[in-house]
Design a protein around this motif. Structure first.
Motif, PDB file in Angstrom:
ATOM      1  N   ALA A 133       0.829  -1.211   0.000  1.00 49.37           N
ATOM      2  CA  ALA A 133       0.000   0.000   0.000  1.00 49.37           C
ATOM      3  C   ALA A 133       0.867   1.265   0.000  1.00 49.37           C
ATOM      4  N   PRO A 134       0.381   2.351  -0.610  1.00 51.54           N
ATOM      5  CA  PRO A 134       1.153   3.603  -0.682  1.00 51.54           C
ATOM      6  C   PRO A 134       1.618   4.103   0.684  1.00 51.54           C
ATOM      7  N   ILE A 135       0.760   3.965   1.714  1.00 55.04           N
ATOM      8  CA  ILE A 135       1.106   4.521   3.027  1.00 55.04           C
ATOM      9  C   ILE A 135       2.337   3.836   3.621  1.00 55.04           C
ATOM     10  N   TRP A 136       2.517   2.530   3.330  1.00 52.76           N
ATOM     11  CA  TRP A 136       3.693   1.825   3.848  1.00 52.76           C
ATOM     12  C   TRP A 136       4.955   2.317   3.158  1.00 52.76           C
ATOM     13  N   PHE A 137       4.843   2.598   1.865  1.00 55.21           N
ATOM     14  CA  PHE A 137       5.983   3.180   1.160  1.00 55.21           C
ATOM     15  C   PHE A 137       6.296   4.575   1.720  1.00 55.21           C
ATOM     16  N   SER A 138       5.253   5.354   1.993  1.00 54.36           N
ATOM     17  CA  SER A 138       5.457   6.699   2.543  1.00 54.36           C
ATOM     18  C   SER A 138       6.175   6.634   3.897  1.00 54.36           C
ATOM     19  N   LEU A 139       5.766   5.667   4.740  1.00 55.25           N
ATOM     20  CA  LEU A 139       6.430   5.470   6.034  1.00 55.25           C
ATOM     21  C   LEU A 139       7.897   5.080   5.859  1.00 55.25           C
ATOM     22  N   LEU A 140       8.142   4.168   4.917  1.00 53.48           N
ATOM     23  CA  LEU A 140       9.511   3.704   4.659  1.00 53.48           C
ATOM     24  C   LEU A 140      10.385   4.864   4.176  1.00 53.48           C
ATOM     25  N   PHE A 141       9.875   5.629   3.207  1.00 55.85           N
ATOM     26  CA  PHE A 141      10.652   6.743   2.655  1.00 55.85           C
ATOM     27  C   PHE A 141      10.928   7.799   3.724  1.00 55.85           C
ATOM     28  N   THR A 142       9.943   8.065   4.586  1.00 54.86           N
ATOM     29  CA  THR A 142      10.128   9.049   5.663  1.00 54.86           C
ATOM     30  C   THR A 142      11.222   8.601   6.618  1.00 54.86           C
ATOM     31  N   ALA A 143      11.222   7.313   6.967  1.00 54.30           N
ATOM     32  CA  ALA A 143      12.242   6.767   7.885  1.00 54.30           C
ATOM     33  C   ALA A 143      13.637   6.852   7.258  1.00 54.30           C
ATOM     34  N   ILE A 144      13.735   6.505   5.974  1.00 53.90           N
ATOM     35  CA  ILE A 144      15.039   6.566   5.284  1.00 53.90           C
ATOM     36  C   ILE A 144      15.545   8.006   5.235  1.00 53.90           C
ATOM     37  N   LEU A 145      14.654   8.937   4.895  1.00 54.46           N
ATOM     38  CA  LEU A 145      15.031  10.354   4.811  1.00 54.46           C
ATOM     39  C   LEU A 145      15.489  10.883   6.166  1.00 54.46           C
ATOM     40  N   MET A 146      14.757  10.498   7.207  1.00 54.76           N
ATOM     41  CA  MET A 146      15.098  10.950   8.559  1.00 54.76           C
ATOM     42  C   MET A 146      16.490  10.461   8.955  1.00 54.76           C
ATOM     43  N   ALA A 147      16.756   9.191   8.696  1.00 58.31           N
ATOM     44  CA  ALA A 147      18.061   8.614   9.038  1.00 58.31           C
ATOM     45  C   ALA A 147      19.174   9.273   8.223  1.00 58.31           C
ATOM     46  N   MET A 148      18.913   9.504   6.955  1.00 59.44           N
ATOM     47  CA  MET A 148      19.913  10.101   6.071  1.00 59.44           C
ATOM     48  C   MET A 148      20.299  11.512   6.533  1.00 59.44           C
ATOM     49  N   ILE A 149      19.274  12.313   6.875  1.00 61.30           N
ATOM     50  CA  ILE A 149      19.522  13.706   7.276  1.00 61.30           C
ATOM     51  C   ILE A 149      20.232  13.779   8.626  1.00 61.30           C
ATOM     52  N   ILE A 150      19.823  12.926   9.571  1.00 62.91           N
ATOM     53  CA  ILE A 150      20.356  13.013  10.940  1.00 62.91           C
ATOM     54  C   ILE A 150      21.738  12.388  11.072  1.00 62.91           C
ATOM     55  N   TYR A 151      21.949  11.228  10.439  1.00 62.14           N
ATOM     56  CA  TYR A 151      23.161  10.467  10.725  1.00 62.14           C
ATOM     57  C   TYR A 151      24.307  10.691   9.736  1.00 62.14           C
ATOM     58  N   LEU A 152      24.010  11.157   8.523  1.00 60.63           N
ATOM     59  CA  LEU A 152      25.101  11.377   7.578  1.00 60.63           C
ATOM     60  C   LEU A 152      25.838  12.666   7.922  1.00 60.63           C
ATOM     61  N   PRO A 153      27.172  12.650   7.968  1.00 64.82           N
ATOM     62  CA  PRO A 153      27.924  13.901   8.156  1.00 64.82           C
ATOM     63  C   PRO A 153      27.603  14.879   7.021  1.00 64.82           C
ATOM     64  N   TYR A 154      27.714  16.167   7.309  1.00 64.00           N
ATOM     65  CA  TYR A 154      27.301  17.203   6.363  1.00 64.00           C
ATOM     66  C   TYR A 154      27.908  17.014   4.963  1.00 64.00           C
TER      67      TYR A 154
END
Length: 443
Positions: A118-139
């Motif tokens: 379902a689209p909502i599960w993809f939206s949740l997955l993409f949000t989690a990936i984006l959050m991890a990428m922004i927070i944990y990757l060095p600038y």
């Protein structure tokens, strides 16, 4: 040869990412609508929007470089706080709605590729990936990831060649606008032009550009301070100021190349998306496209599976570029307005408030999926809010870029001012027209 390409790609940075983020899923939806509804009749707008975008983004970048601060901090110093807070009232909801529309679009398109999920599960997955990428990757690595993600936009250059357009007709539509005939047959054509202008020249890009340039120049200035200490320790009395001036000149020159290439890429992709929809969809009688997933789905039967897959993959890729820019931009605006010390250059424990704003903006954007606000409605509200703020922010950017107390010897050239004033006038007319259409031109 490859070494030269790598060296050239190293020059590119904030300008390239900013330009690429402008072609987010919501932008792709607008350009697809333009192509599906009016064929190639809006292609000429690319020639108009490129110099206007480049001029304003270059001003914002120069302000960030010279002041070593984000646009919000600089505005806060030189303008009334009332103006700043009014801008916040309009900008923050617009950015959240934009994030929500992009997350929903990515989920919907991913669902087209994998219908079992379902689209909502993809939206949740993409949000989690984006959050991890922004927070944990060095600038530095984070910016490099965004930079290399820009390559996904090349997919949109490939798609039109699969639809075999009439290139002579394409060239004629690009060079010769046919506005009067279109307006006479469909008054809504003007509304589409306004939508393209508003989607392409968005206020959040101004803030992101200035913030990113400020981050880069801070790193350079830290290196200059190290060099000064080394010179001092060695007993060298050479005046470092001429060297610093030359360095700033080189930085501004590099920034100009970066911004122009980024804005050119943004407009080239806009051109090819309108071209794809204008040939594959309009040519086959598909005229009503409201969402980006509709555009992707409509391509499958008329342009083939490969066109459909490339278009859909591009939507997801552009979302991964645009959403970090949108959420990061919002955090810079909020943090600088409240006087918080925080940036993407710092780790989470060093700037908790800054990263909490990013997390909150992503969760709010995701939450729009549960509030019954469709991506189309979110984009409509976003367009209105951006439309109201864009002329005001452009006016302030123009004033700052001409203020010698702020910019010193790096004030605007005559060409920059001409293009800036033209952008301000066009965006003001667009805002007035948009507000009129939404609130006064009701049946």
């Amino acid at each position: 040869m490859w070494r030269k390409v790598k060296r050239f790609f190293k020059i590119l940075g904030p300008g390239l990412v900013t330009g690429a983020s402008d072609d987010d899923p919501s932008g792709i939806a607008t350009y697809s609508q333009a192509g599906a509804k009016y064929g190639l009749a809006t292609l000429w707008t690319v020639i108009i929007t490129f110099p206007l975008m480049a001029a304003i983004q270059e001003m914002c970048a120069r302000i960030g470089l010279v002041t070593s601060a984000g646009l919000t901090t600089t505005l806060k110093k030189h303008y009334s706080k009332t103006v700043l807070y009014l801008m916040l009232v309009f900008s923050v909801p617009a950015i959240v709605l934009n994030i929500g529309a992009d997350i929903a679009s990515m989920g919907a398109v991913a669902n087209l590729l994998v219908p079992a999920i379902a689209p909502i599960w993809f939206s949740l997955l993409f949000t989690a990936i984006l959050m991890a990428m922004i927070i944990y990757l060095p600038y530095v690595r984070f910016v490099n990831v965004l930079k290399y993600l820009c390559l996904v936009l090349l997919l949109y250059i490939i798609v039109p060649f699969l639809t075999r357009p009439d290139w002579f007709k394409v060239l004629r539509s690009l060079i010769i606008p046919d506005i009067s005939a279109k307006v006479a047959s469909d008054p809504n054509f003007i509304a589409m032009l306004v939508a393209i202008l508003g989607t392409t020249i968005s206020p959040y890009l101004f803030f992101w550009q200035a913030a990113m340039e400020a981050e880069d120049v801070k790193a350079v200035k830290r290196q200059i301070m190290v060099n000064k200490r080394l010179i001092s320790n060695n007993g060298d009395d050479v005046d470092p100021k001429p060297r610093e001036k030359r360095l700033m000149g080189l930085i501004i020159q590099k920034m100009g190349i970066d911004v122009n290439i980024g804005m050119l890429l943004s407009n080239v992709i806009m051109f090819f998306i309108i071209l794809t929809a204008g040939t594959a969809l309009f040519g086959k009688g598909v005229r009503e496209i409201e969402t980006v997933e509709q555009a992707a789905k409509a391509l499958e039967p008329v342009a083939g599976d490969l066109s459909y897959l490339l278009f859909a993959t591009g939507v997801i890729g552009t979302g991964f570029i645009a959403i970090p820019v949108l959420s990061g931009c919002m955090s810079y605006i909020v943090s600088e307005s409240l006087g918080w010390k925080g940036s993407l250059d710092k780790k989470f424990h060093q700037a908790k408030g800054f990263y909490i704003v990013i997390i909150f903006s992503l969760l709010l954007g995701l939450g729009i999926n549960y509030l019954g606000i469709s991506p189309v409605q979110a984009l409509l509200y976003t367009a209105i809010l951006y439309g109201v703020t864009a002329p005001v922010v452009i006016a302030m950017v123009l004033h700052l870029a001409n203020n010698k107390k702020v910019m010193g010897e790096y004030t605007n050239s005559r060409l920059s001012n001409c293009l800036g004033v033209l952008t301000f006038l066009l965006m003001t007319v667009a805002a007035v027209f948009l507000i009129y259409l939404q609130f006064f031109d009701q049946p």
